[in-house]
Structure formats: structure tokens, C-alpha cells
Enzyme design. Structure first.
Site: not given
Length: 315
Positions: A77, A173
Site C-alpha cells: 500500500h 498486516e
């Protein structure tokens, strides 16, 4: 079928097992400079054709994939507010207090969104893909459920050939303790990206995140192996796969497939040829979780910018 377990189920499993058997994976060192151990990391120019060596074309890569191989386009990202917020605090204040908060002074890093710089990073990546001759268009798209990755997917692939992305819980994550790793509920995510699809079994609430424990690198490797198994099972005929995710899980994926460490800046991407082998290996889970004490071994007497005293336990 995905080995998709909630935190509670995982705890039950770990009480009776210290290893889990899953497929063994490997990666090719042939086509990309990032993957070649003979090329120093400092000399890799991944801005040029995403690191594809000059003697190969993208067609060479895809047409020579074995039946058990796929070309993965692993994308991190863009810069999120959780990436910049720690610079405003000492390391100990961040780890021991601020990372667990939702934000400060109007800046929200819980399930953080992209900063303006992060948006620009992904717009630049979109243009790089668009300008790359013969770029191999992914045939399947997967994405983490966190807001910064959902934004990143939209900015990257809207306006380029794509198919509906599938939100994968295990693409998230490394999770636990810090608020940036906690996802919103399924209803919120659906309203946030209504055109995206959810994998089967995706729960309404975030049942994996805990304020008291964070998954270790060992557990992250296990999760990366499960994620790869899912993707290979879900994509029997597709050869080119896009996954938008995070630095921590990317490093675990690279570790699991035997790829060397390669640093990934926000907004970066790395192509990797990954093979699933026809035999299993054991993934250890005897040290699956870190505690808050691992994050904050020496709590300060007070936290800057607050009236918090760790000595008295007030918050």
C-alpha cells in the site's frame, strides 16, 4: 479450502500442536533482479520494468511458467497515516502508548487510510503499470481488508484491465496490540468498497486482532503459507496473480518461498515467480504470539503529550 481460524480457535489449536503441515513453496531466481542473489540489493533498479532482466520479456516469464508456478505481483500500500505518526513521538512512547490509540489531533492511524503522499505514490505506480510495454495483466486480484490497501487497489487498478478483487483476511498486516492492524467490521468494509467481494468465512467482527497479543514472525510465516495455499487452490488455471497487502506479510511471503529479503517502500511492488511443491513441510507454531511486554519491556514513568502515568496504571 482455506484453513481460516479465529484467534480463539488458533489458541485452541496451539495448545495441542506446535507445528502445522502445509505445502512447501519455492521461488525462481531467474527473471528478476530482486530475486537474484548474485545481484546486490543496492544495485537493483526495480523502477525499470519492475526489475525484469533485460534478456527476458514478460512473455518469456509467463509462457515458461511450470504447471505449479504463478507470477505474483505483490504490491505494498501507499504511505498511510500510521507510517508517519510515529515520527511525532519517541520510540518508547509510541510502542508503550500511542500505537495502541486510535489517533491524535485529528490524525487517525487506527486502520489507517492513505496520506496525500500515499495517494500520489499509488497514482505513480498506476502510471508505471500503464506505461510498461506488454505488462502481464493479472487474471485474479486479492486484497487485504484494511482501508489503506482497499484504497491502494482502487487507485492502482481502476482505469486498467482488472477483475473484481477478493478481500482475504490473511492478506492483512501483522496484527494485534497496535490499532493500525485492527480492521473495521465487514459491514463497514462493504460500504467502503461495495464492488469488492469477500472470501467465504469472512467474519463480521475482527476476531483475529487482540489488544493484548500480536502475532510473531513465526505465526506470520504460517499465515503466509495458508494465504498462498488458498490462492493456488482458488486459481487453478490463472497464471498471473495480483495481491495488494503490507510490508510485514510481504516479508513473510518472501521468507516462506525462499526469496531473499528485499526492502519494500510504501507504494512499491515486486514480481515473484512462486511454485507450490507437491509435498508438505512443517510450519512451527511454538512461539506464535508476542505480548505487550515484548512491545514495551521498560514502560516509562509518563507518556509525553498525555496525563498518562504508567507507574500508577492510569490511562
Amino acid at each position: 479450502m482455506q484453513q481460516f481460524l479465529t484467534l480463539g480457535a488458533l489458541w485452541t489449536l496451539f495448545n495441542v500442536a506446535t507445528t502445522i503441515s502445509l505445502p512447501k513453496y519455492s521461488s525462481s531466481q531467474t527473471y528478476f533482479a530482486q530475486s537474484d542473489p548474485n545481484i546486490p540489493v543496492s544495485q537493483v533498479d526495480d523502477t525499470n520494468n519492475f526489475g525484469l532482466k533485460s534478456q527476458y520479456s514478460w512473455d518469456d516469464v509467463v509462457s515458461n511458467l511450470a504447471s505449479n508456478e504463478k507470477l505474483f505481483f505483490l504490491q505494498r500500500h501507499g504511505q498511510g497515516w500510521h507510517n508517519v505518526a510515529p515520527s511525532n513521538f519517541s520510540r518508547v512512547d509510541w510502542n508503550c502508548y500511542w500505537a495502541e490509540q486510535s489517533g491524535r489531533d485529528g490524525v487517525v492511524w487506527e486502520d489507517a487510510e492513505l496520506t496525500p503522499k500515499g495517494v500520489q505514490q499509488i497514482q505513480n505506480l498506476h502510471q508505471r503499470i500503464k506505461d510498461t510495454p506488454d505488462f502481464p495483466q493479472p487474471e485474479k486480484f486479492f486484497v487485504s481488508p484494511l482501508r489503506r490497501t482497499l484504497q491502494t487497489w482502487n487507485i492502482t487498478w481502476n482505469g486498467l484491465p482488472h477483475k473484481t478483487p477478493l478481500i482475504k483476511e490473511f492478506a492483512r498486516e501483522i496484527y494485534g496490540i497496535d490499532s493500525e492492524s485492527k480492521r473495521h467490521n465487514k459491514t463497514f468494509i462493504h460500504n467502503y468498497v461495495p464492488s469488492f467481494e469477500f472470501e467465504s468465512g469472512f467474519t463480521e467482527q475482527d476476531e483475529n486482532w487482540s489488544p493484548d497479543k500480536s502475532e510473531s514472525d513465526q505465526h506470520c510465516d504460517y499465515r503466509a503459507a495458508v494465504l498462498l495455499q488458498d490462492i493456488f487452490n482458488d486459481s487453478p488455471d490463472e497464471k498471473v496473480i495480483s495481491v495488494v497487502l503490507h510490508s510485514g506479510i510481504i516479508y513473510c511471503l518472501l521468507d516462506v518461498v525462499g526469496h531473499r529479503y528485499f526492502p519494500m517502500a510504501t507504494g512499491g511492488a515486486i514480481p515473484v515467480v512462486i511454485a507450490i511443491e507437491n509435498y508438505n513441510t512443517d510450519y512451527p507454531l511454538n512461539d506464535a504470539w508476542d505480548t505487550f511486554k515484548d512491545w514495551c519491556p521498560n514502560p516509562p514513568a509518563s507518556i509525553s503529550g498525555t496525563a498518562t502515568s504508567t507507574a500508577t496504571g492510569s490511562a
